[in-house]
Motif scaffolding. Structure first.
Motif, PDB file in Angstrom:
ATOM      1  N   ALA A   1       0.823  -1.206   0.000  1.00 54.03           N
ATOM      2  CA  ALA A   1       0.000   0.000   0.000  1.00 54.03           C
ATOM      3  C   ALA A   1       0.862   1.263   0.000  1.00 54.03           C
ATOM      4  O   ALA A   1       0.586   2.227  -0.726  1.00 54.03           O
ATOM      5  CB  ALA A   1      -0.937  -0.003   1.213  1.00 54.03           C
ATOM      6  N   ILE A   2       1.923   1.269   0.806  1.00 56.06           N
ATOM      7  CA  ILE A   2       2.824   2.424   0.839  1.00 56.06           C
ATOM      8  C   ILE A   2       3.497   2.614  -0.513  1.00 56.06           C
ATOM      9  O   ILE A   2       3.586   3.730  -1.045  1.00 56.06           O
ATOM     10  CB  ILE A   2       3.866   2.252   1.952  1.00 56.06           C
ATOM     11  CG1 ILE A   2       3.187   2.294   3.328  1.00 56.06           C
ATOM     12  CG2 ILE A   2       4.949   3.328   1.862  1.00 56.06           C
ATOM     13  CD1 ILE A   2       4.128   2.003   4.484  1.00 56.06           C
ATOM     14  N   TYR A   3       3.969   1.516  -1.096  1.00 56.61           N
ATOM     15  CA  TYR A   3       4.615   1.613  -2.404  1.00 56.61           C
ATOM     16  C   TYR A   3       3.628   2.088  -3.470  1.00 56.61           C
ATOM     17  O   TYR A   3       3.970   2.874  -4.352  1.00 56.61           O
ATOM     18  CB  TYR A   3       5.199   0.263  -2.795  1.00 56.61           C
ATOM     19  CG  TYR A   3       5.867   0.274  -4.141  1.00 56.61           C
ATOM     20  CD1 TYR A   3       7.182   0.715  -4.277  1.00 56.61           C
ATOM     21  CD2 TYR A   3       5.189  -0.132  -5.274  1.00 56.61           C
ATOM     22  CE1 TYR A   3       7.793   0.745  -5.509  1.00 56.61           C
ATOM     23  CE2 TYR A   3       5.792  -0.113  -6.509  1.00 56.61           C
ATOM     24  CZ  TYR A   3       7.096   0.331  -6.625  1.00 56.61           C
ATOM     25  OH  TYR A   3       7.694   0.357  -7.855  1.00 56.61           O
TER      26      TYR A   3
ATOM     27  N   ARG B   1       2.022   8.916  -6.730  1.00 52.45           N
ATOM     28  CA  ARG B   1       2.473  10.319  -6.706  1.00 52.45           C
ATOM     29  C   ARG B   1       3.556  10.593  -7.723  1.00 52.45           C
ATOM     30  O   ARG B   1       3.543  11.636  -8.401  1.00 52.45           O
ATOM     31  CB  ARG B   1       2.961  10.676  -5.304  1.00 52.45           C
ATOM     32  CG  ARG B   1       1.852  10.663  -4.244  1.00 52.45           C
ATOM     33  CD  ARG B   1       2.396  11.035  -2.875  1.00 52.45           C
ATOM     34  NE  ARG B   1       1.343  11.031  -1.868  1.00 52.45           N
ATOM     35  CZ  ARG B   1       1.549  11.327  -0.575  1.00 52.45           C
ATOM     36  NH1 ARG B   1       2.781  11.637  -0.160  1.00 52.45           N
ATOM     37  NH2 ARG B   1       0.534  11.302   0.267  1.00 52.45           N
ATOM     38  N   THR B   2       4.506   9.691  -7.838  1.00 53.35           N
ATOM     39  CA  THR B   2       5.617   9.912  -8.766  1.00 53.35           C
ATOM     40  C   THR B   2       5.193   9.815 -10.225  1.00 53.35           C
ATOM     41  O   THR B   2       5.809  10.416 -11.095  1.00 53.35           O
ATOM     42  CB  THR B   2       6.751   8.902  -8.514  1.00 53.35           C
ATOM     43  OG1 THR B   2       6.218   7.568  -8.618  1.00 53.35           O
ATOM     44  CG2 THR B   2       7.348   9.101  -7.140  1.00 53.35           C
TER      45      THR B   2
ATOM     46  N   GLY C   1      -0.426   9.828 -10.761  1.00 56.54           N
ATOM     47  CA  GLY C   1      -1.692   9.122 -10.632  1.00 56.54           C
ATOM     48  C   GLY C   1      -1.963   8.115 -11.727  1.00 56.54           C
ATOM     49  O   GLY C   1      -3.019   7.488 -11.765  1.00 56.54           O
ATOM     50  N   ARG C   2      -1.017   7.910 -12.658  1.00 56.23           N
ATOM     51  CA  ARG C   2      -1.223   6.954 -13.749  1.00 56.23           C
ATOM     52  C   ARG C   2      -0.803   5.568 -13.286  1.00 56.23           C
ATOM     53  O   ARG C   2       0.287   5.103 -13.514  1.00 56.23           O
ATOM     54  CB  ARG C   2      -0.392   7.358 -14.971  1.00 56.23           C
ATOM     55  CG  ARG C   2      -0.803   8.670 -15.583  1.00 56.23           C
ATOM     56  CD  ARG C   2      -0.063   8.893 -16.894  1.00 56.23           C
ATOM     57  NE  ARG C   2       1.371   8.878 -16.688  1.00 56.23           N
ATOM     58  CZ  ARG C   2       2.096   9.955 -16.395  1.00 56.23           C
ATOM     59  NH1 ARG C   2       1.509  11.120 -16.228  1.00 56.23           N
ATOM     60  NH2 ARG C   2       3.409   9.874 -16.243  1.00 56.23           N
ATOM     61  N   ILE C   3      -1.720   4.899 -12.583  1.00 56.46           N
ATOM     62  CA  ILE C   3      -1.454   3.549 -12.083  1.00 56.46           C
ATOM     63  C   ILE C   3      -2.409   2.578 -12.780  1.00 56.46           C
ATOM     64  O   ILE C   3      -3.603   2.757 -12.729  1.00 56.46           O
ATOM     65  CB  ILE C   3      -1.624   3.481 -10.556  1.00 56.46           C
ATOM     66  CG1 ILE C   3      -0.664   4.425  -9.886  1.00 56.46           C
ATOM     67  CG2 ILE C   3      -1.401   2.068 -10.072  1.00 56.46           C
ATOM     68  CD1 ILE C   3       0.789   4.130 -10.142  1.00 56.46           C
TER      69      ILE C   3
END
Length: 305
Positions: free
Chosen positions: A291-293, A299-300, A303-305
């Protein structure tokens, strides 16, 4: 007539939009086999571990008890042996993920950009062939290479480059190398499809606007391949943090991670309750780390996940 036809098309489009997905409730029957397998082989075992972890630790007893206690979890977080194993499991898995990405991305890029069918097939066979052998056999092969009397140390001693064998295994370095060797194909396969889906015209447009090949790669290809990087890294991290065979063989029981503790408590001592508590901590640790990753990657990448 044209206006009437257009109005008809609009009505059909609205009707299709209102219908939604799936068009028929019967399609949900297609989900039932996978859902049943997921419930039987994942949800029920994990729920059983959660329930067993809150029972008092008694050697050789697996039956559930109505008496609930947090003693198992208190023991984990009050003894340095166990919470150090938690930290060791996380940072070893993180290093393996980074190294697999550094080694796997260039290989995946070459395979994705290879247009010759025969050459592309050969490269894919080389990647997939590493996954055909059993994990234990592959680790024994690495032990032949990395042992004190192995091929690498034997060659270095024969050439006079070293006077004493270099410790290449039974330490953290050996565990990391073994995990990278196991998880590298998963990273490559996660990246190939994403990189291949990036249309070459995007790079050509960047080059036509004055960007160098390096600038086009870092401004076009790398950001667009971020979903594959995320998927491959998470997959490698999950495989590494839950691995038992590699730390046991390549670490020689000297690199103690959480799966080693689970095996010792259940298979050697017979304390299923405490072993279940360690398994629950491993499960929750994996979820929190992922979740942290995921948040950091979102963010890096904008938001394109």
């Amino acid at each position: 007539m044209a206006i009437a036809g257009a109005e008809g098309d609009v009505k059909i489009g609205k009707r299709a939009a209102r219908s939604g997905f799936p068009p028929s409730p019967r399609m949900w029957w297609l989900v039932l086999p996978a859902a049943a397998v997921f419930v039987v082989f994942f949800v029920i075992p994990v729920a059983s571990l959660f329930g067993l972890s809150f029972n008092k630790s008694v050697a050789g007893v697996i039956a559930y008890s109505s008496e609930l206690t947090f003693d198992n979890f208190v023991r984990i977080f009050t003894r340095a042996t166990y919470y150090e194993a938690i930290l060791r499991s996380i940072w070893v898995s993180a290093i393996v993920s980074v190294v697999s990405l550094l080694f796997g991305y260039p290989l995946a890029y070459v395979i994705a950009k290879t247009t010759n069918p025969g050459r592309n097939t050969l490269l894919m066979i080389l990647v997939l062939s590493a996954m055909q052998l059993d994990m234990v056999i592959r680790m024994f092969g690495l032990m032949v290479l990395f042992g004190d009397n192995g091929l690498i140390n034997g060659f270095l001693l024969y050439t006079g480059l070293i006077s004493n064998p270099v410790p290449l295994m039974y330490n953290t370095f050996g565990v990391i190398v073994g995990l990278v060797q196991i998880t590298l194909p998963f990273m490559v396969l996660s990246l190939i499809g994403i990189i291949k889906a990036i249309h070459p015209s995007l790079e050509e447009a960047a080059r036509s606007l004055g960007a160098s090949r390096r600038q086009a790669f870092f401004s076009i290809v790398l950001p667009l391949s971020m979903p594959g990087i995320l998927a491959g890294t998470l997959l490698v991290f999950a495989l590494s943090i839950s691995s038992y065979v590699v730390p046991a063989l390549m670490g020689g029981w000297k690199v103690i991670v959480l799966p080693i503790h689970i095996y010792q408590q259940i298979a050697e001592v017979g304390r299923w309750q405490f072993g279940a508590a360690i398994a629950v901590v491993l499960f929750i640790t994996s979820i929190i780390a992922v979740a942290i990753y995921h948040q950091a990657a979102a963010r890096t990448s904008g938001g394109r996940i």
